[in-house]
Scaffold this motif. Structure first.
Motif, PDB file in Angstrom:
ATOM      1  N   UNK A 135       0.867  -0.781  -0.044  1.00  0.00           N
ATOM      2  CA  UNK A 135       0.590   0.078   0.177  1.00  0.00           C
ATOM      3  C   UNK A 135       0.733   0.869   0.044  1.00  0.00           C
ATOM      4  N   UNK A 136       0.181   2.133  -1.090  1.00  0.00           N
ATOM      5  CA  UNK A 136       1.582   3.332  -0.943  1.00  0.00           C
ATOM      6  C   UNK A 136       0.636   4.028  -1.998  1.00  0.00           C
ATOM      7  N   UNK A 137       0.952   5.440  -1.519  1.00  0.00           N
ATOM      8  CA  UNK A 137       0.356   6.724  -2.165  1.00  0.00           C
ATOM      9  C   UNK A 137       1.538   7.889  -2.179  1.00  0.00           C
ATOM     10  N   UNK A 138       1.783   8.115  -3.352  1.00  0.00           N
ATOM     11  CA  UNK A 138       2.413   8.588  -3.828  1.00  0.00           C
ATOM     12  C   UNK A 138       1.567  10.510  -4.183  1.00  0.00           C
ATOM     13  N   UNK A 139       1.833  11.264  -3.613  1.00  0.00           N
ATOM     14  CA  UNK A 139       1.243  12.667  -3.927  1.00  0.00           C
ATOM     15  C   UNK A 139       1.992  13.021  -4.985  1.00  0.00           C
ATOM     16  N   UNK A 140       0.414  14.417  -5.591  1.00  0.00           N
ATOM     17  CA  UNK A 140       0.924  15.194  -6.913  1.00  0.00           C
ATOM     18  C   UNK A 140       1.731  15.651  -6.909  1.00  0.00           C
ATOM     19  N   UNK A 141       2.771  15.643  -7.647  1.00  0.00           N
ATOM     20  CA  UNK A 141       4.290  16.670  -8.490  1.00  0.00           C
ATOM     21  C   UNK A 141       4.810  15.728  -6.689  1.00  0.00           C
ATOM     22  N   UNK A 142       4.635  15.344  -5.817  1.00  0.00           N
ATOM     23  CA  UNK A 142       5.727  14.974  -4.817  1.00  0.00           C
ATOM     24  C   UNK A 142       6.800  14.025  -5.632  1.00  0.00           C
ATOM     25  N   UNK A 143       7.979  14.054  -5.012  1.00  0.00           N
ATOM     26  CA  UNK A 143       9.436  13.807  -5.396  1.00  0.00           C
ATOM     27  C   UNK A 143       9.311  12.716  -4.265  1.00  0.00           C
ATOM     28  N   UNK A 144       9.139  11.125  -4.434  1.00  0.00           N
ATOM     29  CA  UNK A 144       8.529   9.926  -3.877  1.00  0.00           C
ATOM     30  C   UNK A 144      10.353   8.427  -3.832  1.00  0.00           C
ATOM     31  N   UNK A 145      10.880   8.504  -3.239  1.00  0.00           N
ATOM     32  CA  UNK A 145      11.907   7.400  -3.187  1.00  0.00           C
ATOM     33  C   UNK A 145      11.529   6.227  -2.771  1.00  0.00           C
ATOM     34  N   UNK A 146      12.019   5.430  -3.805  1.00  0.00           N
ATOM     35  CA  UNK A 146      12.258   4.238  -2.832  1.00  0.00           C
ATOM     36  C   UNK A 146      12.900   2.875  -2.524  1.00  0.00           C
ATOM     37  N   UNK A 147      13.064   2.971  -1.236  1.00  0.00           N
ATOM     38  CA  UNK A 147      14.386   2.785  -0.354  1.00  0.00           C
ATOM     39  C   UNK A 147      15.100   1.703  -0.508  1.00  0.00           C
ATOM     40  N   UNK A 148      15.674   0.663  -0.692  1.00  0.00           N
ATOM     41  CA  UNK A 148      15.700  -0.644   0.390  1.00  0.00           C
ATOM     42  C   UNK A 148      17.236  -1.234  -0.492  1.00  0.00           C
ATOM     43  N   UNK A 149      17.438  -2.495   0.439  1.00  0.00           N
ATOM     44  CA  UNK A 149      18.754  -2.887  -0.739  1.00  0.00           C
ATOM     45  C   UNK A 149      18.318  -4.070  -1.384  1.00  0.00           C
TER      46      UNK A 149
END
Ligand code: ADP
Ligand code: MG
Length: 357
Positions: free
Chosen positions: A28-42
């Motif tokens: 479950x994940x919400x990315x906001x409009x215009x947002x810079x969202x990073x997926x970080x993981x190994x």
């Protein structure tokens, strides 16, 4: 290229298995409009799989994906209005720069007259103006990455996806490109999902970071709360350096070695908990200070690292911790030596308790 429209992304219960491996587990994940969202993981945590689901190259076993109000889970990639930068650039080596960038425009039937103009605009935007006639194999790694980026944004997508786009570049260029990519995002305003395994890169670039491990989202937060209030031990260890001391929760608060800790924001945890210690939040005290939490430790090693000095110390219970200090001349003159016994201070507002032992 003008600042265009952007769209929020809503990911619900997205699951994808490969044989026995659950690459994505009810995400479950919400990315906001215009947002810079990073997926970080190994490595192997499911980052690329999730990006491929967003781009439409991978169909999940379950789940829903909305761009704005629209369900897109069954929509093919070229109808998703998504720009994508792949880890390995994926440029066409036999075409010149302009033809590479023109490719998505041609795919979308853009009139010929517009193509050249938009290609040149995209090249300007990534600071490669005039490079259109160059062959891709004549470009450096950094330049190829810019071409890949220009190709991803030339059709003004409302969503931009990037999978470890800087990982092949050397450190200096990578750090320069981080700032540049972020600026470009702020100028164009498209909703961006960026993938990296590099925590510093994530902290530098992102509005928010989603930490993923084993196909599960561990925490979603802005850089500072993520670093300062990690939700669990995995997040605390993956972002920054930390050591953990077992503490006991009781009616009086959280105690370590029989002493109750001063905690500015105590969690509602019970039982066995962990005290998180970040090296740069600990200080070697010249004199005891009752306003702080104090720990006694014996110094084992002092490592000069240029911008800082790392003091490695052992607590009476055998637990090893690091203390990072600035490396000014004054600090170096008085820094502890191996064998010294020191008192470490930790401010109540830097005292973080994780509710799991
Ligand atoms: P990341 O990008 O975070 O390194 P991936 O999304 O590539 O991780 O992979 C997540 C997990 O799914 C890994 O265990 C990987 O081996 C597995 N996986 C990914 N793609 C495939 C595939 N096409 N076939 C089989 N297993 C895959
Ligand atoms: Mg990957």
């Amino acid at each position: 290229m003008a600042r265009g429209a952007s769209l929020p992304i809503t990911i619900r219960q997205v699951t994808k298995g490969y044989g026995k491996v659950l690459a994505l587990d009810r995400v479950d994940l919400d990315v906001r409009s215009g947002e810079f969202l990073t997926l970080l993981g190994p490595s192997g945590s499911g980052k690329t799989t999730l990006l491929m689901v967003l781009a439409g190259f991978t169909r999940p076993d379950h789940g829903s994906l909305l761009f704005g109000e629209e369900e897109v889970i069954r929509r093919p990639p070229h109808k998703r209005d998504v720009g994508m930068v792949f880890q390995n650039y994926a440029l066409f080596p036999h075409m010149d720069v302009a033809a590479n960038i023109a490719f998505p425009l041609k795919l979308r039937g853009t009139p010929r007259a517009d193509v050249a103009r938009r290609v040149e605009q995209a090249l300007e935007l990534v600071q490669l103006g005039g490079y259109g006639a160059r062959r891709v194999d004549q470009l450096s790694g950094g330049q190829r990455q810019r071409v890949a980026l220009a190709r991803a944004i030339v059709f003004e997508p409302r969503i931009l996806l990037m999978d470890e786009p800087l990982s092949a570049l050397d450190k200096q260029l990578r750090e320069h490109m981080q700032i540049e990519l972020r600026r470009l995002h702020d100028r164009l305003g498209m909703t961006t999902v960026y993938v990296t395994h590099d925590q510093r890169e994530a902290l530098t670039m992102s509005d928010r970071i989603a930490v993923i491990n084993g196909g599960r989202i561990m925490q979603v937060d802005a850089p500072r709360p993520l670093y300062e209030r990690p939700a669990n031990r995995f997040v605390a260890e993956f972002i920054g350096e930390s050591t953990f001391l077992p503490v006991a929760a009781s009616a009086g608060g959280f105690a370590h070695a029989g002493r109750v800790l001063k905690v500015a924001a105590p969690p509602a945890a019970t039982g066995r908990c962990l005290l998180m210690l970040r090296p740069e939040r600990l200080r070697i005290l010249a004199a005891p200070d009752d306003a702080l939490n104090m720990l006694t430790a014996r110094v084992e090693d002092v490592v000069y690292q240029g911008d800082s000095v790392l003091v490695q110390a052992v607590l009476p219970d055998g637990c090893r911790i690091g203390v990072r200090a600035v490396s000014t001349a004054a600090a170096m003159a008085t820094v502890a030596r191996p064998g010294d016994t020191v008192t470490l201070g930790l401010a109540p507002e830097d005292t973080v308790i994780l509710g799991e032992g």
